[in-house]
Write a protein that holds these residues in place. Sequence first.
Motif, PDB file in Angstrom:
ATOM      1  N   VAL A 236       0.854  -1.187   0.000  1.00 14.41           N
ATOM      2  CA  VAL A 236       0.000   0.000   0.000  1.00 14.41           C
ATOM      3  C   VAL A 236       0.891   1.240   0.000  1.00 14.41           C
ATOM      4  N   LYS A 237       0.802   1.992  -1.084  1.00 11.34           N
ATOM      5  CA  LYS A 237       1.498   3.284  -1.127  1.00 11.34           C
ATOM      6  C   LYS A 237       0.445   4.344  -1.385  1.00 11.34           C
ATOM      7  N   PHE A 238       0.131   5.093  -0.370  1.00 10.02           N
ATOM      8  CA  PHE A 238      -0.937   6.076  -0.448  1.00 10.02           C
ATOM      9  C   PHE A 238      -2.208   5.405  -0.952  1.00 10.02           C
ATOM     10  N   ASN A 239      -2.693   5.747  -2.153  1.00  2.38           N
ATOM     11  CA  ASN A 239      -3.949   5.111  -2.546  1.00  2.38           C
ATOM     12  C   ASN A 239      -3.763   3.978  -3.541  1.00  2.38           C
ATOM     13  N   SER A 240      -2.528   3.627  -3.839  1.00  2.00           N
ATOM     14  CA  SER A 240      -2.339   2.538  -4.795  1.00  2.00           C
ATOM     15  C   SER A 240      -2.033   1.242  -4.068  1.00  2.00           C
ATOM     16  N   TRP A 241      -2.856   0.252  -4.310  1.00  2.00           N
ATOM     17  CA  TRP A 241      -2.686  -1.055  -3.691  1.00  2.00           C
ATOM     18  C   TRP A 241      -2.180  -2.039  -4.752  1.00  2.00           C
TER      19      TRP A 241
ATOM     20  N   PHE B 194       4.156   4.937   6.752  1.00  2.00           N
ATOM     21  CA  PHE B 194       3.007   4.766   5.849  1.00  2.00           C
ATOM     22  C   PHE B 194       3.085   3.486   5.040  1.00  2.00           C
ATOM     23  N   ASP B 195       3.644   2.437   5.639  1.00  2.00           N
ATOM     24  CA  ASP B 195       3.721   1.141   4.989  1.00  2.00           C
ATOM     25  C   ASP B 195       2.567   0.308   5.550  1.00  2.00           C
TER      26      ASP B 195
ATOM     27  N   ARG C 104     -11.866   6.991   8.135  1.00  2.00           N
ATOM     28  CA  ARG C 104     -11.530   7.913   7.050  1.00  2.00           C
ATOM     29  C   ARG C 104     -12.575   7.812   5.940  1.00  2.00           C
TER      30      ARG C 104
END
Lengths: 310, 281
Positions: free
Chosen positions: A62-67, A277-278, B134
């Motif tokens: 998961v990186k921000f909104n990309s899974w 944020f991991d 959220r």
Amino acid sequence: MADAMAVNTGRATRVARSHLRRRSPLARKALPYLLVAPAVIYLLGITLYPGLYAIYQSLFRVKFNSWTFIGLENYQKLFADREFWGSLWNTFLMGSSALAIEFVVALGLAALAYRDPWIRHWRIVFLLPMLFMPSAVSFIWKLAFNDGRVVSDILMRIGLIERPLDFLGNVFLARLSLVVTDVWQWTPFLFIIFVAALQSQDAELEEAAQLDGARWPQIFWNVSLPMLKPIIAVALVLRGIDIVTMFTSVFIITGGTPGGATETMSYFIYRTGFKRFDFGYASAASVCMLVLTVIIAQTFVKRFFRSARE
Amino acid sequence: MARRRSRNRVASLTLRYAILIAWALFCIVPIVWFLSIGLRPRTEIILPRPLYLPTFTLDAWHMIWTAWPMGAYLRNSLVSIFGSVIIDLLLAIPAAYSLARYRYRFREDIGFYILSTRMMAPAIVAIPIFFLFRNLGLLDTVWALMLIYAAMNLSLVTWVVRSYMLDIPPEIEDAARTDGASDLKILILIVIPMCLPGIITAAVIAVIFAINEFLFTLLIASTQSAYTLSVALANFTGGSDGVIYNAISMVAFLAFFPVLILVIAIQKHLSRGLTMGAVKG
């Protein structure tokens, strides 16, 4: 006797019949489930849903909104991660030390105080540390150990040490400061429970033992303590659960330093998720902690709570 | 012989009080010292050698009300905590009654499931809960805190209330039932008033645990629209000034005194509440 029983059964059938008249058997059967359902649904929403979500998320990068689906890669990485195993070890080490000290101190104090004429006063005084917010307690000891150097100063005045101790830089001292913080705040939890249990036991048994010439330590060890066992188990399980989740003091006092030596599992998950944020990786750690929790719950809690109740 | 025994008794009594007083001092001294931190000027807190007899001042007390949105922190704490306890009571009382009074399939399993949620570490569910709130648009609101505190305490409230309900002799309810009262009427008019001490105990302990909560609040709250006292403390840092300890001390005592009063009020029931009903003190 027989008459009384006849009357009782008579009343029982009358009760049962009056219910049958008023409500269908189905509604009658459903009522207990309907009463308990809202609580269960609420709790499922806050445990089952997050549990499943964590399992699902742990299979992604998961990186921000990309899974990105990566299968079990997070787990492979996790099991090779020394920081993860370190956090597990730290949790175990600090948790078991704190729990052991709290248990011994609380049981000792309870044994000394429960027949004391001033027990009500002791209880209030010993209870005080528990009534502060854990974040406030963490700041008290952060100031005492690190920022204000009060502990060092006192030890220097007594003449035990020459120079101020570095409670953040030394692995042992950093862990010790967290253990002391936990012991100071939560020994009262066990103390209150042990005193109540000791007071509620049958005083006649103790008196009988006393008449037989038994001395006080013998009475406590052989008469009172065995009766206390189920309560001790419950109290230790409840305290143990809270210690395993140790977070606030780590967050405020040490931040996991030195070199991760005070990082607990909770702090590891927090740091991985909300500092790096991991999220996928943090979820994998959450799932591992969940599995551990379920194992502990199934083996200990069920048994102890049942034995304490009956 | 008799004299030796009495001398032994004096010795053991002295030892006993020495130990008890030592621990009492260990409990009290840090508290008094921390109070003195709150009542001294900032310049006398962090020094090369600590100062034990500081200048008295109420600076910190004035500061927490003027330099920080204390009103907002207090309001957030009160709303989220009392809201959560109301949710807990609404859900827990019927559930406790069901577990205490009826026999049905899976009752034991349901009871144990409710109990086991007490063991869920906040860190395990923190990330999913964060994403859940959220997506619901509830991050940084007191509503999210209310929901999470309620969930956290629901198992405790249910089990404590259940334990007090088990103490009520079933004959009383049977009598009312014979008179034609419905189950819900019995619950509201007879059972709830009779286990009121248990309900109050459970509510007080739920309030205390909610005041203490840290991790969830840290993740959910990000501005003064949701910061509670517990987490606001951790933000009492003035950049280059470091941690502002005297303000922290004042806020700590501000939260401490109401808790002290609540705990003294339920003193007799405290151990039973803390063990979820397992110890009848």
